[in-house]
Write an enzyme that holds these catalytic residues in place. Structure first.
Site, PDB file in Angstrom:
ATOM      1  N   ARG A  93     -16.857 -25.706  68.363  1.00  0.00           N
ATOM      2  CA  ARG A  93     -15.499 -25.196  68.552  1.00  0.00           C
ATOM      3  C   ARG A  93     -15.112 -24.213  67.465  1.00  0.00           C
ATOM      4  O   ARG A  93     -15.565 -24.321  66.330  1.00  0.00           O
ATOM      5  CB  ARG A  93     -14.492 -26.343  68.631  1.00  0.00           C
ATOM      6  CG  ARG A  93     -14.536 -27.323  67.465  1.00  0.00           C
ATOM      7  CD  ARG A  93     -14.065 -28.694  67.971  1.00  0.00           C
ATOM      8  NE  ARG A  93     -13.794 -29.649  66.913  1.00  0.00           N
ATOM      9  CZ  ARG A  93     -14.723 -30.430  66.352  1.00  0.00           C
ATOM     10  NH1 ARG A  93     -16.001 -30.297  66.694  1.00  0.00           N
ATOM     11  NH2 ARG A  93     -14.383 -31.311  65.431  1.00  0.00           N
ATOM     12  N   ASP A 271      -2.214 -31.352  53.236  1.00  0.00           N
ATOM     13  CA  ASP A 271      -3.190 -30.453  52.603  1.00  0.00           C
ATOM     14  C   ASP A 271      -2.628 -29.985  51.262  1.00  0.00           C
ATOM     15  O   ASP A 271      -1.414 -29.954  51.056  1.00  0.00           O
ATOM     16  CB  ASP A 271      -3.460 -29.256  53.524  1.00  0.00           C
ATOM     17  CG  ASP A 271      -4.181 -29.686  54.790  1.00  0.00           C
ATOM     18  OD1 ASP A 271      -5.159 -30.450  54.671  1.00  0.00           O
ATOM     19  OD2 ASP A 271      -3.768 -29.275  55.891  1.00  0.00           O
ATOM     20  N   ASP A 308      -8.057 -33.010  56.061  1.00  0.00           N
ATOM     21  CA  ASP A 308      -8.948 -31.863  56.027  1.00  0.00           C
ATOM     22  C   ASP A 308      -9.447 -31.786  54.594  1.00  0.00           C
ATOM     23  O   ASP A 308      -8.674 -31.484  53.679  1.00  0.00           O
ATOM     24  CB  ASP A 308      -8.167 -30.590  56.399  1.00  0.00           C
ATOM     25  CG  ASP A 308      -8.805 -29.876  57.559  1.00  0.00           C
ATOM     26  OD1 ASP A 308      -9.989 -29.511  57.421  1.00  0.00           O
ATOM     27  OD2 ASP A 308      -8.141 -29.700  58.584  1.00  0.00           O
TER      28      ASP A 308
END
Ligand SMILES: *Cc1c(COP(=O)(O)O)cnc(C)c1O
Ligand code: SF4
Length: 353
Positions: A93, A271, A308
């Site tokens: 992806r 993040d 992430d």
């Protein structure tokens, strides 16, 4: 379309009564680094719900203090960008970022160094990205993000999707957006038709929402236009101190999403974007909240808690552990109510190879 314009400056925030003249000076200096945008819909929510909405959208002077651990590109988009506007981190992806504008600018935004300031992709850059996707048969899914792809006019969005539809190995189109929440009037039948395309791709829409109050009647109606067109809806939320990092608000959020036919997908741990420290909680807090959710609400209401990994190493689940290896191949499983139970290993000699 909205009769009233979005508020895009410190002065406009003062004019709308959202901040006072004193705060305006600070907001102005923050605005020089990070774009400001509050839609009339979100301004109205600030009036009725206060802090959890305010904190997400109103600039704060602490944004100008960058902690040593904070990074300008926290999730490492740049490290995995083969051509401008495209990020290829996982084999199957890619992310395609056609524009960098959003209906609102979230103060904790993970891409705040580019979102609201970087230019849109040029038509030649779109063609280059499409050519890259066409030349990589392993790409199964294209995720449109940005910025917010639903800020494109329907014909522009349709033009991009049409180019993806002719690439036979691409099967899935996913669009990440905050538009149905932040500017629901933008969701028109034309926009929904553009997302659906010819139907050659299976389209999914992932809606960014952090507080149950964001699911206003107008937002739920906007989301329903996609759902009624057969487009599955996913929910994405960010765990934010002062917004949703307590069990009550988090439970309400997950229930409100599911009640709006939006299936919670990810709960993102924050993040490390510059100047966002006032939103950060410890990972242990997120894990305790996930455990509490498991015991209290339907399986439909359980997102995966993810981080992430800073630097561009991909997303890792931060799921609390319910299972531990024990002696003689046994496992010890914790139930959602805190008790422990044994589960045995397979029976030797009775299992087919
Ligand atoms: C988040 C992300 C994706 C999508 O990941 P999913 O786990 O499939 O939602 C894809 N590529 C990059 C670079 C990402 O950061
Ligand atoms: S909608 Fe997403 S990309 Fe846009 S400002 Fe908010 S967090 Fe950033």
């Amino acid at each position: 379309m909205n009769a009233k314009p979005a508020l895009i400056s410190a002065q406009a925030l003062v004019g709308a009564g959202l901040i006072d003249a004193e705060a305006a000076k600070q907001a102005e200096s923050v605005g020089r680094h990070y774009a400001i945008r509050v839609t009339p819909a979100m301004a109205a929510l600030i009036d009725s719900y206060g802090e959890p909405i305010k904190k997400q959208f109103l600039p704060d002077i602490s944004e100008l203090t960058q902690m040593p651990e904070e990074l300008s590109d926290p999730i490492g988009d740049d490290a995995h960008s083969p051509t401008p506007g495209l990020v290829h981190r996982y084999p199957d992806r890619v992310l395609l970022k056609p524009i960098s504008v959003c209906p609102v600018y979230c103060r904790y935004c993970f891409r705040r160094e580019t979102v609201g300031s970087a230019p849109a992709m040029k038509p030649t850059e779109i063609s280059d990205a499409v050519a890259y996707i066409a030349n990589h048969p392993e790409i199964w899914e294209v995720v449109l993000t940005g910025g917010d792809p639903l800020m494109l006019k329907p014909p522009s969005l349709a033009r991009i999707i049409k180019q993806l539809e002719v690439i036979s190995h691409v099967k899935i189109l996913r669009i990440h957006t905050r538009v149905p929440i932040a500017d629901p009037d933008r969701v028109s039948p034309e926009l929904v038709a553009a997302v659906k395309g010819t139907g050659r791709l299976s389209s999914y829409v992932a809606i960014h929402c952090n507080h149950a109050s964001e699911l206003t009647e107008a937002a739920v109606k906007a989301a329903a236009l996609f759902a009624d067109a057969g487009i599955p809806l996913l929910g994405q939320s960010v765990l934010l101190a002062g917004v949703n990092a307590e069990i009550g608000p988090l439970e309400d959020l997950m229930r409100a999403l599911v009640a709006s036919r939006i299936r919670p997908y990810y709960l993102h741990h924050l993040d490390l974007a510059p100047g966002t420290a006032r939103f950060r909680v410890d990972i242990s807090v997120g894990q305790e909240l996930m455990k509490a959710l498991r015991g209290r609400v339907s399986g439909l209401c359980q997102p995966t808690y993810v981080l992430d990994v800073p630097g561009g190493y991909g997303k890792s689940p931060l799921t609390p552990s319910y299972v531990q290896a024990s002696e003689k191949g046994n496992w010890v499983i914790s139930d959602p109510f805190g008790q422990e139970h044994r589960y045995p290993p397979p029976v030797a000699g009775l299992v087919d190879d």
